[in-house]
Design an enzyme around this catalytic site. Structure first.
Site, PDB file in Angstrom:
ATOM      1  N   LYS A 149       0.846  -1.200   0.000  1.00 15.89           N
ATOM      2  CA  LYS A 149       0.000   0.000   0.000  1.00 15.89           C
ATOM      3  C   LYS A 149       0.881   1.248   0.000  1.00 15.89           C
ATOM      4  O   LYS A 149       1.931   1.290   0.641  1.00 15.89           O
ATOM      5  CB  LYS A 149      -0.907  -0.023   1.228  1.00 15.89           C
ATOM      6  CG  LYS A 149      -1.928   1.100   1.301  1.00 15.89           C
ATOM      7  CD  LYS A 149      -2.809   0.928   2.532  1.00 15.89           C
ATOM      8  CE  LYS A 149      -3.806   2.051   2.697  1.00 15.89           C
ATOM      9  NZ  LYS A 149      -4.651   1.879   3.913  1.00 15.89           N
ATOM     10  N   SER A 225      -9.419   2.525   2.915  1.00 13.79           N
ATOM     11  CA  SER A 225      -8.457   3.172   2.046  1.00 13.79           C
ATOM     12  C   SER A 225      -7.568   2.204   1.272  1.00 13.79           C
ATOM     13  O   SER A 225      -6.890   2.606   0.313  1.00 13.79           O
ATOM     14  CB  SER A 225      -7.561   4.102   2.879  1.00 13.79           C
ATOM     15  OG  SER A 225      -6.863   3.383   3.869  1.00 13.79           O
ATOM     16  N   SER A 249     -10.211   0.199   7.097  1.00  8.67           N
ATOM     17  CA  SER A 249      -9.566   0.301   5.783  1.00  8.67           C
ATOM     18  C   SER A 249      -9.093  -1.017   5.198  1.00  8.67           C
ATOM     19  O   SER A 249      -8.681  -1.060   4.041  1.00  8.67           O
ATOM     20  CB  SER A 249      -8.373   1.270   5.859  1.00  8.67           C
ATOM     21  OG  SER A 249      -8.830   2.575   6.076  1.00  8.67           O
TER      22      SER A 249
END
Length: 543
Positions: A149, A225, A249
């Protein structure tokens, strides 16, 4: 380092031309010319595509001699994409496939679907190919391709938090703690995944990188996210990918993309914060369980015992509580209600005792306190990004970041330290009441979201803040509790809508209770298998 050319001026333009939103960071910028973070020599290799590697370099020049021996022919590319990480690692260790072949196959899958889902924000292909030559085949996940990420440090690279603020992002001098651990256990990262700007929203539509789309339906979001990670795993690019969970997330993208998403107990994994924990998204319970056993923190400040290896379904019958209403009192949509109803029937058929429960605290007050604390954290965002360097001018900042990021940062500055402290005190009281639920139950079942995956454009950083808050309040209303309390929770893909969209169900347990969650997940996966369900956009079939 200038602003990358792939950045979009407006989200609307991206939505109008989704096929052009897929461009990753262009070749030749300063980031790609930095010393190779995975390269044994640190030299910057020339760019080469898959065919050049296959045609111009023999495998013998890239791999140790021992890695060339095979007991069987290498599996076909499609078969590689069907494997989970545990099976793929076993194939690499058995010399059925080399680490280079594994990463090249993953790169080919990524290139096949990236124009459609836009899940990769930066390519690290050459670094991963060089790393493949040095993979220790004795490591548990030796040579398994992986994605990171875009908020975790990678040595020699800058992270971007899904933002256009490239000029203030420092070059990392070392790997993030969890990234380093992932490399140590053999995973081979070959790219960064897209995320919502600064991880604020539960969708992944940014000015910096465009719209990331759900492989199950390109008109819908993969969540956020960690949206790029979820889209990549759901589409079959990789069997699992790195992510993090600060308010859901990991669990929200898992729910939206038909994946397993575990938010671990506070301090269970290195590199976390008070509200957030990093980990991974996967398609199988065993991949999640095996990775947790390898990266969990042992000793130090951890007050609960290590989980160790979890391989089998739960044996004892559990006391399971069910809460359907959101923390703010909102009712879930009919499809989400159906997911809970069918899950309760499945649990009862398996012999578990299921009873209705209620939130033991004022949920609306808790949500207000959490939002206050969450926005107050934005006050430290600039300092965290610049690592003590000069902060960008406010006028320039407003022109570079999304309006929601600017609004959250501004509102966060309006709260006094006393107000923030009071909010944390109230959240602690709510968390204590929450954990008392487990005096009479082993596991709590709730939805992950109030609705199935939102449509592209419904929740993004360009929407006026009051409208955005209203939409968020009717979308994400469950997952933040585990971040505030520190307890673990897992989203499991137990339901699909009549239109074919995944809807996850959340299972939560007391602090340190990941073992019972994983054992229950193994049982549910066996009773209602999901790992072989394929979205319409499936990368292995397109290579």
């Amino acid at each position: 380092m200038g602003v990358p050319r792939h950045h979009r001026d407006t989200l609307a333009r991206d939505q109008a031309k989704p096929q052009n939103a897929c461009r990753t960071r262009p070749k030749g910028n300063r980031m790609t010319r930095k010393p190779g973070w995975l390269s044994p020599s640190g030299a910057a290799p020339a760019r080469r595509n898959f065919m050049k590697v296959a045609g111009m370099l023999s495998v013998a020049t890239l791999l140790p001699a021992a890695a060339l021996a095979r007991t069987e022919p290498a599996p076909a590319g499609t078969a590689l994409g069907e494997m989970d990480a545990t099976e793929l690692a076993a194939a690499i260790k058995a010399r059925k496939i080399s680490p280079l072949e594994a990463v090249d196959a993953a790169i080919a899958r990524a290139q096949a679907v990236q124009p459609h889902i836009n899940c990769i924000s930066e390519e690290l292909f050459d670094h991963a190919r060089r790393r493949a030559a040095a993979v220790d085949l004795s490591t548990p996940f030796a040579g398994v391709p992986y994605l990171i990420k875009d908020e975790a440090d990678i040595v020699g690279k800058a992270k971007h938090f899904g933002s256009r603020l490239d000029k203030v992002m420092p070059i990392a001098k070392r790997n993030d703690l969890l990234v380093e651990r992932c490399v140590q256990i053999g995973l081979n990262p070959f790219g960064r995944t897209t995320m919502s700007e600064f991880g604020i929203l539960p969708t992944t539509e940014t000015l910096a990188y465009g719209v990331t789309r759900n492989p199950w339906n390109l008109d819908h979001v993969p969540g956020g996210s960690s949206g790029g990670a979820a889209a990549a795993v759901a589409a079959g690019i990789v069997p699992k990918a790195h992510g993090s969970d600060g308010a859901g997330s990991l669990r929200i993208p898992a729910s939206n993309c038909g994946l397993v998403g575990l938010k671990t107990s506070r301090d269970r994994i290195v590199g976390g914060s008070f509200l957030g924990q990093p980990f991974c998204l996967s398609r199988t319970v065993r991949d999640t369980a095996n990775q947790l056993a390898l990266v969990e923190t042992r000793g130090g400040s951890v007050v609960y015992p290590p989980i160790g290896q979890v391989t089998d379904p739960v044996k004892q019958r559990l006391r399971i509580g069910v809460i359907t209403n959101g923390l703010s009192g909102n009712r879930p949509s009919p499809e989400v209600q159906n997911s809970i109803t069918s899950t309760v029937k499945l649990l009862e058929a398996l012999g578990h005792k299921v009873e209705e429960a209620r939130w033991p605290f004022d949920g609306r007050q808790f949500v207000e306190d959490f939002m206050l604390a969450y926005m107050a954290k934005a006050k430290n965002t600039r300092a965290r990004m610049t690592k003590g360097g000069p902060a960008p001018d406010p006028a320039i900042l407003k022109g570079l970041i999304e309006s929601v990021s600017f609004d959250v940062g501004t509102l966060g500055s309006d709260f006094s330290d006393e107000q923030v402290a009071e909010a944390y005190v109230r959240m602690a009281i709510s968390s204590s009441a929450y954990f008392h639920l487990f005096d009479t139950m082993d596991v709590l079942v709730t939805p992950v979201l109030l609705t199935p995956p939102a449509k592209i454009g419904e929740i993004n950083g360009s929407i006026p803040f009051p409208v955005l808050l209203m939409r968020l309040n009717h979308y994400a209303d469950y997952t933040m509790l585990q971040n505030a309390s520190g307890g673990p929770a897992i989203s499991l893909p137990l339901h699909w809508t009549k239109d074919g969209l995944p809807v996850g169900v959340q299972f939560a347990s007391p602090m340190g209770g990941e073992r019972v969650l994983l054992e229950l997940a193994f049982e549910l996966e066996k009773a209602q298998p999901w790992a072989q369900r394929r979205p319409p956009l499936w990368a292995p079939s397109r290579v």
